[in-house]
Design an enzyme around this catalytic site. Structure first.
Site, PDB file in Angstrom:
ATOM      1  N   LYS A  67     -50.202   2.806  35.046  1.00 48.29           N
ATOM      2  CA  LYS A  67     -50.746   2.198  33.829  1.00 48.29           C
ATOM      3  C   LYS A  67     -52.190   1.772  34.104  1.00 48.29           C
ATOM      4  CE  LYS A  67     -49.776  -1.537  30.490  1.00 48.29           C
ATOM      5  NZ  LYS A  67     -48.801  -2.573  30.088  1.00 48.29           N
TER       6      LYS A  67
ATOM      7  N   SER B  87     -46.858  -2.394  25.410  1.00 46.63           N
ATOM      8  CA  SER B  87     -48.176  -1.847  25.634  1.00 46.63           C
ATOM      9  C   SER B  87     -48.214  -0.662  26.597  1.00 46.63           C
ATOM     10  CB  SER B  87     -49.089  -2.944  26.166  1.00 46.63           C
ATOM     11  OG  SER B  87     -48.650  -3.393  27.435  1.00 46.63           O
TER      12      SER B  87
ATOM     13  N   SER C 241     -43.409  -5.072  27.398  1.00 48.15           N
ATOM     14  CA  SER C 241     -44.245  -3.872  27.450  1.00 48.15           C
ATOM     15  C   SER C 241     -43.729  -2.722  28.306  1.00 48.15           C
ATOM     16  CB  SER C 241     -45.642  -4.236  27.937  1.00 48.15           C
ATOM     17  OG  SER C 241     -46.388  -4.701  26.862  1.00 48.15           O
TER      18      SER C 241
HETATM   19  N1  GLN Z   1     -45.766  -6.786  22.593  1.00 47.57           N
HETATM   20  C1  GLN Z   1     -46.027  -7.915  23.407  1.00 47.57           C
HETATM   21  C2  GLN Z   1     -47.416  -8.401  23.177  1.00 47.57           C
HETATM   22  O1  GLN Z   1     -48.065  -7.852  22.377  1.00 47.57           O
HETATM   23  C3  GLN Z   1     -45.756  -7.595  24.835  1.00 47.57           C
HETATM   24  C4  GLN Z   1     -46.931  -7.160  25.611  1.00 47.57           C
HETATM   25  C5  GLN Z   1     -46.665  -7.000  27.068  1.00 47.57           C
HETATM   26  O2  GLN Z   1     -45.528  -7.115  27.543  1.00 47.57           O
HETATM   27  N2  GLN Z   1     -47.731  -6.789  27.818  1.00 47.57           N
HETATM   28  O3  GLN Z   1     -47.871  -9.328  23.769  1.00 47.57           O
END
Ligand code: GLN
Length: 475
Positions: A76, A151, A175
């Site tokens: 990532k 994400s 994410s």
């Molecule tokens: N969807 C969540 C957010 O927008 C999770 C993001 C994540 O786990 N990095 O913060």
């Protein structure tokens, strides 16, 4: 080359000469090339991967290969790899090169893993659809009009589309697990403190955890074993050697499920039905399933967003146009360097969260929001632990819905935040959680079943998830 689901299978074929690392790398490079429209990768390290593959083939020949020899992995774009670009999918870090490698990167390389490239994600890991990347959205390989989740959307699609065998993601509020659910892959967030965060570009440090996206639970366990364990560069880790993650089969478990999480408004009816079928099936197999009360679901998302934005506003203050990253060409003095570099370098969602976080930390509101948020965090942790004192796991859907359409939630941040309702609990509490594909499909799309356990019960968690996945695949 065939589509491998587990490294052990690939390794067997390597040892018997049925396949080589060089062939594997060529295969994945072709897969990446032919699926460029999905925009899963921001950069592919083709030459380096080819060279590493040749090295690994030689090590296999000489019998000196590491535990992950020739395992092709995507990183990532928020995990550092010395000498390689890393941008967190943000314009503010465009062209920035890592000065050192993350602990996870080093540990994987030492066991023979091959990094094939860095994957697209929501900017600074803030998002649930991968539409917040400064370098374009990512498409779901099953339906290109749908999001892959976020994400870690690029990582999930890379695994879904057979562009690598596994990928790393980071999970602050879902994410890893949510994109895994949307793409039909396995996503695992280990207990907070299991894997070093050194070299992970921070979003909310007390929530962030690196973890794998794979096609099997076996590979999730293998990668985590290699990455886990003490690291002097991360003081929030457990100060003890990482436990082995043995996958034991045939155990009967005591499993709690949250009725509210299955019957709530806004849950896709087929997803609810899928969960009910699963519960009945697990009971038939001799597990004990108990509905439990947890009337706090509505507090999870607000608690998560108050605390993570506070941490983000502090973590992201380092990007100010002076030390590294983007500097606005319009700046004339110190203040305009800060203001213009940040206004032009950060995208709208990141700016929204920095402002929210700055607000909740501001004098006068600190107690009302930040302190209150911390109290709610402790309360939720206690209540979750109460359930896990009498049960091995909590079973719940990973997400309320299947992968949504591109653009559907992009203009409504609150609707997007609510999609995190089932995943943030594990980050609020530091508990481990894994998402595996549920049985069948819904509107032709995969869906995710999530299992959560108490801290440090990762081995039991993965053992159960492994059985669950096999059963869902055969259903
Ligand atoms: N969807 C969540 C957010 O927008 C999770 C993001 C994540 O786990 N990095 O913060």
């Amino acid at each position: 080359m065939k589509r491998y689901t587990a490294y052990s299978d690939f390794r067997r074929d390597l040892e018997t000469g049925k396949v080589t690392c060089v062939q594997a790398v060529e295969h994945y490079l072709n897969q990446i090339e032919s699926q460029q429209d999905l925009n899963a990768f921001l950069e592919v390290w083709a030459d380096e991967a080819r060279a590493k593959a040749a090295e690994q083939d030689a090590l296999i020949q000489s019998g000196k290969a590491g535990r992950l020899a020739g395992m092709v992995i995507a990183l990532k774009d928020n995990i550092c790899y010395a000498g390689h670009n890393v941008s967190a999918s943000s314009k503010i870090l465009q062209g920035f090169e890592s000065l050192y490698s993350a602990t996870v990167t080093e540990r994987l390389l030492a066991e023979g893993a091959i990094f094939i490239g860095r994957t697209n994600c929501d900017e600074f890991a803030m998002g649930a659809s991968n539409e917040n990347s400064a370098f374009g959205l990512v498409r779901n390989a099953i339906d290109k009009e749908r999001v892959p989740g976020g994400s870690s959307g690029g990582s999930a699609v890379a695994v879904q589309g057979d562009m690598c065998l596994a990928a790393l993601g980071s999970d602050t509020g879902g994410s890893i697990r949510q994109p895994a659910a949307f793409t039909g892959t396995v996503g695992y967030k280990p207990t907070y403190g299991t894997i070093s965060r050194y070299g992970l570009l921070a979003y909310a440090s007390s929530f962030d955890q690196i973890g794998p996206i794979t096609r099997s639970v076996e590979d999730a366990a293998l990668l985590t074993e290699v990455m886990a364990g003490m690291d002097e560069f991360d003081a929030t880790m457990f100060q003890e050697p990482a436990p082995e993650l043995k996958l034991e089969t045939g155990k009967k478990y005591k499993i709690a499920y949250l009725k509210e999480a299955i019957e709530r408004d806004g849950i896709h009816p087929e997803l609810s039905a899928g969960m009910k079928n699963l519960i009945a099936e697990l009971e038939r197999q001799g597990h004990t399933l108990t509905p439990v009360e947890f009337p706090y679901l509505d507090y999870l998302v607000p608690c998560y967003y108050v605390l993570t934005t506070a941490e983000a506003s502090s973590n992201l203050s380092r990007y100010q146009g002076l030390m590294y990253g983007y500097r606005s060409p319009d700046a004339v003095d110190l203040e305009s360097t800060f203001k213009k570099s940040r206004s032009q370098g950060f995208g709208p969602e990141v700016q929204r969260r920095i402002m929210l976080g700055t607000f909740v930390l501001s004098e006068g509101y600190y107690d009302a929001y930040y302190t209150k948020g911390q109290k709610v965090r402790q309360f939720i942790t206690d209540k979750t632990q109460d359930i896990l004192a009498n049960h091995d796991f909590i079973l719940l859907p990973t997400t309320p819905d299947i992968a949504f359409k591109i653009g559907e939630k992009a203009s409504n941040p609150v609707a997007m935040y609510l999609a995190d309702i089932f995943t943030v609990q594990a980050n609020i509490t530091g508990m481990p959680a894994v998402s595996v594909p549920g049985a069948g499909t819904i509107e032709g799309m995969p869906w995710g079943v999530q299992v959560m356990a108490d801290r440090k019960k990762d081995s039991e968690l993965l053992s159960f998830a492994h059985e669950l996945l096999e059963q869902n695949q055969n259903a």
